[in-house]
Design a protein around this motif. Structure first.
Motif, PDB file in Angstrom:
ATOM      1  N   ALA A   3       0.828  -1.212   0.000  1.00 32.77           N
ATOM      2  CA  ALA A   3       0.000   0.000   0.000  1.00 32.77           C
ATOM      3  C   ALA A   3       0.858   1.257   0.000  1.00 32.77           C
ATOM      4  O   ALA A   3       0.373   2.343  -0.357  1.00 32.77           O
ATOM      5  N   ARG A  29       0.797   2.020  -7.430  1.00 37.54           N
ATOM      6  CA  ARG A  29      -0.239   1.044  -7.754  1.00 37.54           C
ATOM      7  C   ARG A  29       0.246   0.102  -8.859  1.00 37.54           C
ATOM      8  O   ARG A  29       0.997   0.515  -9.744  1.00 37.54           O
ATOM      9  N   SER A  53      -2.986  -1.652 -14.383  1.00 31.33           N
ATOM     10  CA  SER A  53      -4.445  -1.757 -14.423  1.00 31.33           C
ATOM     11  C   SER A  53      -4.878  -3.206 -14.594  1.00 31.33           C
ATOM     12  O   SER A  53      -4.315  -3.953 -15.392  1.00 31.33           O
ATOM     13  N   GLN A  66      -4.693  -5.473 -12.231  1.00 27.98           N
ATOM     14  CA  GLN A  66      -3.948  -6.364 -11.343  1.00 27.98           C
ATOM     15  C   GLN A  66      -3.981  -5.834  -9.915  1.00 27.98           C
ATOM     16  O   GLN A  66      -4.221  -4.651  -9.666  1.00 27.98           O
ATOM     17  N   ARG A  67      -3.732  -6.728  -8.971  1.00 22.47           N
ATOM     18  CA  ARG A  67      -3.623  -6.376  -7.560  1.00 22.47           C
ATOM     19  C   ARG A  67      -2.417  -7.100  -6.987  1.00 22.47           C
ATOM     20  O   ARG A  67      -2.064  -8.197  -7.444  1.00 22.47           O
ATOM     21  N   ILE A  68      -1.752  -6.494  -6.030  1.00 24.48           N
ATOM     22  CA  ILE A  68      -0.632  -7.149  -5.359  1.00 24.48           C
ATOM     23  C   ILE A  68      -1.177  -8.249  -4.463  1.00 24.48           C
ATOM     24  O   ILE A  68      -2.105  -8.023  -3.685  1.00 24.48           O
ATOM     25  N   ASP A  69      -0.624  -9.438  -4.562  1.00 23.67           N
ATOM     26  CA  ASP A  69      -1.071 -10.581  -3.765  1.00 23.67           C
ATOM     27  C   ASP A  69      -0.032 -10.876  -2.691  1.00 23.67           C
ATOM     28  O   ASP A  69       0.966 -11.547  -2.936  1.00 23.67           O
ATOM     29  N   ALA A 112       1.495 -10.788  -8.059  1.00 28.06           N
ATOM     30  CA  ALA A 112       0.258 -10.088  -8.404  1.00 28.06           C
ATOM     31  C   ALA A 112      -0.713 -11.044  -9.067  1.00 28.06           C
ATOM     32  O   ALA A 112      -0.321 -12.050  -9.660  1.00 28.06           O
ATOM     33  N   ALA A 146      -7.267  -8.286 -10.682  1.00 26.15           N
ATOM     34  CA  ALA A 146      -7.983  -7.424  -9.741  1.00 26.15           C
ATOM     35  C   ALA A 146      -9.311  -8.052  -9.362  1.00 26.15           C
ATOM     36  O   ALA A 146      -9.952  -8.724 -10.171  1.00 26.15           O
TER      37      ALA A 146
END
Length: 246
Positions: free
Chosen positions: A120, A124, A127, A129-132, A202, A205
């Motif tokens: 966090a 970021r 687009s 994707q999210r950090i896992d 990652a 999302a």
């Protein structure tokens, strides 16, 4: 009459055998990347609970802080020795082949550190994707104080908590996807990189698909396999009846 009854029994056994196999394959294909468990009958224990820098609210009460790792790599005229440096909790590590770090005049060794970070606090991800899990900073410094120079890519290995499909490296403010390989059974992802820096696993999302979707897919595969085999057996019996002598 006995032959006909035996044939029906054999056909039924075949149908159920194929159905069971199809169910197992479908369930494994869907669920393998998602839950923190080993494949059925693999005979190994599931991974330990993931240690988050900043855990989700529902996991916060039982979360243990992640650990860092450090190591010293000896240098020779041919470069660094082959070695690995892993965090004390085993969630992240780097592997250096022989000669991966270039030698430097006056430097007898290289100090390597692997430190967990809260994603966090970082830019970021791309687009979609999210950090896992956590991000990890990898530093490598000569004993003379300068940053180590890689002349052969090192390998970064990260464990992820949920569902990772990519391994990202942060350069400045930009994440770059590396050519990664995934080991779903141990929830690990690894890739080669020619630079140290910050790395993170990652995934797509949004939350992973609900488990019931996997069961629905598996059930559909089983029903399709059973229907196809039953239709084939029925056609075979009809042909056999037409060909039988009067």
């Amino acid at each position: 009459m006995k032959s006909t009854h035996r044939g029906r029994a054999t056909a039924l056994e075949l149908v159920w055998g194929v159905a069971a196999a199809a169910l197992y394959v479908a369930a494994v294909t869907y669920n393998w990347p998602l839950p923190p468990i080993r494949i059925l009958f693999e005979g190994e224990a599931p991974p330990l609970p993931y240690r988050w820098v900043h855990p989700p609210a529902e996991l916060s009460p039982d979360n243990e802080p992640p650990q860092s790792g450090s190591g010293e790599i000896a240098l020779s005229p041919g470069g660094s020795q082959s070695t690995s440096v892993v965090t004390d909790d085993g969630q992240a590590g780097v592997i250096f082949r022989f000669g991966a770090i270039a030698p430097r005049t006056g430097a007898a060794s290289v100090q390597v550190k692997v430190v967990p970070l809260d994603p966090a606090t970082l830019p970021r991800p791309p687009s979609g994707q999210r950090i896992d899990g956590n991000a990890y900073r990898v530093n490598a410094t000569y004993t003379t104080g300068e940053p180590a120079v890689l002349r052969i890519p090192m390998t970064v290995v990260l464990r992820y908590p949920r569902h990772a499909t990519a391994l990202l490296r942060l350069t400045g403010e930009t994440w770059t996807a590396l050519d990664a390989h995934i080991v779903p059974g141990s929830l690990q992802i690894f890739a080669g990189t020619d630079h140290v820096g910050v790395f993170a696993a990652a995934g797509p999302a949004g939350p992973p698909p609900a488990v019931w979707v996997g069961y629905a897919v598996a059930a559909a595969a089983v029903l399709g396999a059973v229907a196809a085999i039953a239709a084939r057996l029925l056609r075979g019996r009809r042909r056999g009846g037409r060909d039988a002598p009067a």
